[in-house]
Design a protein around this motif. Structure first.
Motif, PDB file in Angstrom:
ATOM      1  N   ARG A  12     -14.736 -56.320  32.838  1.00  0.00           N
ATOM      2  CA  ARG A  12     -14.375 -54.840  32.701  1.00  0.00           C
ATOM      3  C   ARG A  12     -13.386 -54.656  32.319  1.00  0.00           C
ATOM      4  NH1 ARG A  12     -17.677 -50.574  34.819  1.00  0.00           N
ATOM      5  NH2 ARG A  12     -17.012 -48.802  33.636  1.00  0.00           N
ATOM      6  N   CYS A  13     -12.574 -54.507  31.501  1.00  0.00           N
ATOM      7  CA  CYS A  13     -11.315 -54.041  30.818  1.00  0.00           C
ATOM      8  C   CYS A  13     -10.933 -52.715  30.426  1.00  0.00           C
ATOM      9  CB  CYS A  13     -11.126 -55.027  29.685  1.00  0.00           C
ATOM     10  SG  CYS A  13     -12.153 -54.615  28.098  1.00  0.00           S
ATOM     11  N   HIS A  14     -11.856 -51.917  30.589  1.00  0.00           N
ATOM     12  CA  HIS A  14     -11.622 -50.468  30.477  1.00  0.00           C
ATOM     13  C   HIS A  14     -12.894 -49.786  31.016  1.00  0.00           C
ATOM     14  CE1 HIS A  14     -11.173 -46.796  27.902  1.00  0.00           C
ATOM     15  NE2 HIS A  14     -10.004 -47.275  27.605  1.00  0.00           N
ATOM     16  N   GLN A  15     -12.505 -48.470  31.220  1.00  0.00           N
ATOM     17  CA  GLN A  15     -13.677 -47.641  31.788  1.00  0.00           C
ATOM     18  C   GLN A  15     -14.799 -47.560  30.993  1.00  0.00           C
ATOM     19  OE1 GLN A  15     -12.376 -43.433  32.392  1.00  0.00           O
ATOM     20  NE2 GLN A  15     -14.499 -42.974  33.135  1.00  0.00           N
TER      21      GLN A  15
ATOM     22  N   ARG B 219     -10.903 -55.349  17.809  1.00  0.00           N
ATOM     23  CA  ARG B 219     -10.298 -54.983  19.022  1.00  0.00           C
ATOM     24  C   ARG B 219     -10.986 -54.114  20.233  1.00  0.00           C
ATOM     25  NH1 ARG B 219      -4.583 -55.196  17.020  1.00  0.00           N
ATOM     26  NH2 ARG B 219      -3.779 -54.173  18.934  1.00  0.00           N
ATOM     27  N   VAL B 220     -10.999 -54.762  21.363  1.00  0.00           N
ATOM     28  CA  VAL B 220     -11.596 -54.078  22.595  1.00  0.00           C
ATOM     29  C   VAL B 220     -10.200 -53.591  23.353  1.00  0.00           C
ATOM     30  CG1 VAL B 220     -13.082 -54.413  24.383  1.00  0.00           C
ATOM     31  CG2 VAL B 220     -13.751 -55.712  22.440  1.00  0.00           C
ATOM     32  N   PRO B 221     -10.430 -52.446  23.732  1.00  0.00           N
ATOM     33  CA  PRO B 221      -9.293 -51.701  24.514  1.00  0.00           C
ATOM     34  C   PRO B 221      -9.147 -52.326  25.895  1.00  0.00           C
ATOM     35  CG  PRO B 221     -10.510 -49.880  23.343  1.00  0.00           C
ATOM     36  CD  PRO B 221     -11.285 -51.270  23.341  1.00  0.00           C
ATOM     37  N   ILE B 222      -7.858 -52.255  26.440  1.00  0.00           N
ATOM     38  CA  ILE B 222      -7.653 -52.802  27.732  1.00  0.00           C
ATOM     39  C   ILE B 222      -7.026 -51.595  28.506  1.00  0.00           C
ATOM     40  CG2 ILE B 222      -6.017 -54.143  29.225  1.00  0.00           C
ATOM     41  CD1 ILE B 222      -6.078 -56.225  27.031  1.00  0.00           C
ATOM     42  N   ARG B 223      -7.442 -51.413  29.736  1.00  0.00           N
ATOM     43  CA  ARG B 223      -6.967 -50.223  30.512  1.00  0.00           C
ATOM     44  C   ARG B 223      -5.464 -50.171  30.871  1.00  0.00           C
ATOM     45  NH1 ARG B 223     -10.998 -50.434  33.731  1.00  0.00           N
ATOM     46  NH2 ARG B 223     -10.220 -51.990  35.099  1.00  0.00           N
ATOM     47  N   THR B 224      -4.543 -49.139  30.150  1.00  0.00           N
ATOM     48  CA  THR B 224      -3.351 -49.381  30.275  1.00  0.00           C
ATOM     49  C   THR B 224      -2.777 -49.564  31.685  1.00  0.00           C
ATOM     50  OG1 THR B 224      -3.240 -47.565  28.522  1.00  0.00           O
ATOM     51  CG2 THR B 224      -1.122 -48.143  29.649  1.00  0.00           C
ATOM     52  N   ARG B 225      -3.051 -49.210  32.665  1.00  0.00           N
ATOM     53  CA  ARG B 225      -2.492 -49.170  34.111  1.00  0.00           C
ATOM     54  C   ARG B 225      -2.831 -50.490  34.844  1.00  0.00           C
ATOM     55  NH1 ARG B 225      -4.594 -44.286  37.397  1.00  0.00           N
ATOM     56  NH2 ARG B 225      -6.574 -44.762  36.086  1.00  0.00           N
ATOM     57  N   GLU B 226      -3.609 -51.345  34.109  1.00  0.00           N
ATOM     58  CA  GLU B 226      -4.113 -52.573  34.777  1.00  0.00           C
ATOM     59  C   GLU B 226      -3.915 -53.643  33.765  1.00  0.00           C
ATOM     60  OE1 GLU B 226      -7.647 -52.627  37.135  1.00  0.00           O
ATOM     61  OE2 GLU B 226      -7.711 -50.247  37.177  1.00  0.00           O
ATOM     62  N   ARG B 227      -3.075 -53.488  32.699  1.00  0.00           N
ATOM     63  CA  ARG B 227      -3.187 -54.547  31.426  1.00  0.00           C
ATOM     64  C   ARG B 227      -2.504 -55.962  32.104  1.00  0.00           C
ATOM     65  NH1 ARG B 227      -0.390 -51.618  27.671  1.00  0.00           N
ATOM     66  NH2 ARG B 227      -2.496 -51.135  26.784  1.00  0.00           N
ATOM     67  N   ARG B 228      -1.619 -55.889  32.895  1.00  0.00           N
ATOM     68  CA  ARG B 228      -1.079 -57.181  33.313  1.00  0.00           C
ATOM     69  C   ARG B 228      -2.258 -58.015  34.048  1.00  0.00           C
ATOM     70  NH1 ARG B 228       3.582 -59.804  34.578  1.00  0.00           N
ATOM     71  NH2 ARG B 228       4.765 -57.911  33.769  1.00  0.00           N
ATOM     72  N   GLU B 229      -2.845 -57.118  35.111  1.00  0.00           N
ATOM     73  CA  GLU B 229      -3.855 -58.003  35.882  1.00  0.00           C
ATOM     74  C   GLU B 229      -5.159 -58.193  35.094  1.00  0.00           C
ATOM     75  OE1 GLU B 229      -2.556 -54.954  36.564  1.00  0.00           O
ATOM     76  OE2 GLU B 229      -1.809 -54.958  38.577  1.00  0.00           O
ATOM     77  N   ILE B 230      -5.714 -57.484  34.053  1.00  0.00           N
ATOM     78  CA  ILE B 230      -6.672 -57.860  33.181  1.00  0.00           C
ATOM     79  C   ILE B 230      -6.075 -58.911  32.306  1.00  0.00           C
ATOM     80  CG2 ILE B 230      -7.879 -57.053  31.176  1.00  0.00           C
ATOM     81  CD1 ILE B 230      -7.810 -54.348  32.490  1.00  0.00           C
TER      82      ILE B 230
END
Length: 239
Positions: free
Chosen positions: A186-189, A212-223
């Motif tokens: 789950r990479c984004h809401q 492209r599949v978006p990545i949640r900005t605030r958790e980009r490093r963790e994802i």
């Protein structure tokens, strides 16, 4: 595992079902469903109209109406890729069976030893995990490795499959995620990605087909770290 038996003789269908039930490896650790069809037409209708998907198909060659060989050819045209095992009292079609990439050819009456050996050989190739998706009025059994990603928009869900098909679904993204395995993230809401189809990570996930599949900005490093761990584990296991 979903198995189809297509034979116009009830006694032969019952005999094969009993033989399958006596093979422990076929039912160990997995839910196995066996469905019977009295004709090739019935099996084709179930496949084309209701989206039935099977992991293994047994076809009697000599049936009233369409033959098992012609049934197999039409199944292939419909996109069915499941292994097909032909059942017959005559070896006349043995050569023609290779045209539909048949997995086996068994003479009646079925010998349990030969059936068991063939099943054991096939098990490793047919055991691809699936997930059941309710799409409108149809129920689809989708291979997990065919799912590229899923995206949620308001109250609708779209599941993107390899080959370009988009499967609409009313299920919540969180509920779908709970039914999938560790290759999905789950990479984004609004997005869920199959990491096995990821080619690169920049600001987003870049899939092997370029999307492209978006990545949640605030958790980009963790994802990104989660994908890296999957990549390393997946790569090492393939060596």
């Amino acid at each position: 595992m979903r198995i189809a038996i297509c034979d116009d003789l009830e006694a032969d269908r019952a005999s094969l079902r009993a033989a399958l039930n006596s093979i422990p490896a076929l039912f160990a650790g997995t839910a196995t469903e066996v469905r019977e069809y009295v004709s090739g037409e019935a099996l084709l209708m179930e496949t084309e109209d209701n989206g039935a998907v099977f992991d293994l198909i047994f076809l009697d060659i000599y049936m009233g109406g369409i033959t098992g060989m012609d049934t197999a050819k039409e199944l292939r045209q419909l996109g069915a890729s499941a292994p097909v095992i032909f059942l017959t009292t005559s070896p006349d079609f043995a050569v023609e069976s290779y045209e539909v990439n048949a997995a086996g050819y068994l003479l009646k009456p079925i010998q349990l030893e030969k059936l068991s050996a063939l099943i054991s050989h096939l098990l490793t190739s047919v055991e691809r995990p699936r997930v059941c998706i309710q799409s409108g009025r149809r129920r689809r059994y989708v291979f997990l490795d065919d799912i590229l990603f899923a995206e949620s928009d308001n109250h609708s869900l779209a599941i993107h499959l390899s080959g370009g098909e988009i499967l609409p679904c009313s299920e919540k993204l969180s509920d779908l995620a709970a039914r999938l395995d560790g290759r999905f993230l789950r990479c984004h809401q609004s997005y869920l990605v199959n990491m096995a189809h990821v080619a690169d990570v920049v600001e987003d996930f870049i899939l092997k087909d370029g999307r492209r599949v978006p990545i949640r900005t605030r958790e980009r490093r963790e994802i990104a770290d989660a994908y890296y761990r999957f990549f390393v584990t997946h790569t090492l296991s393939a060596l």
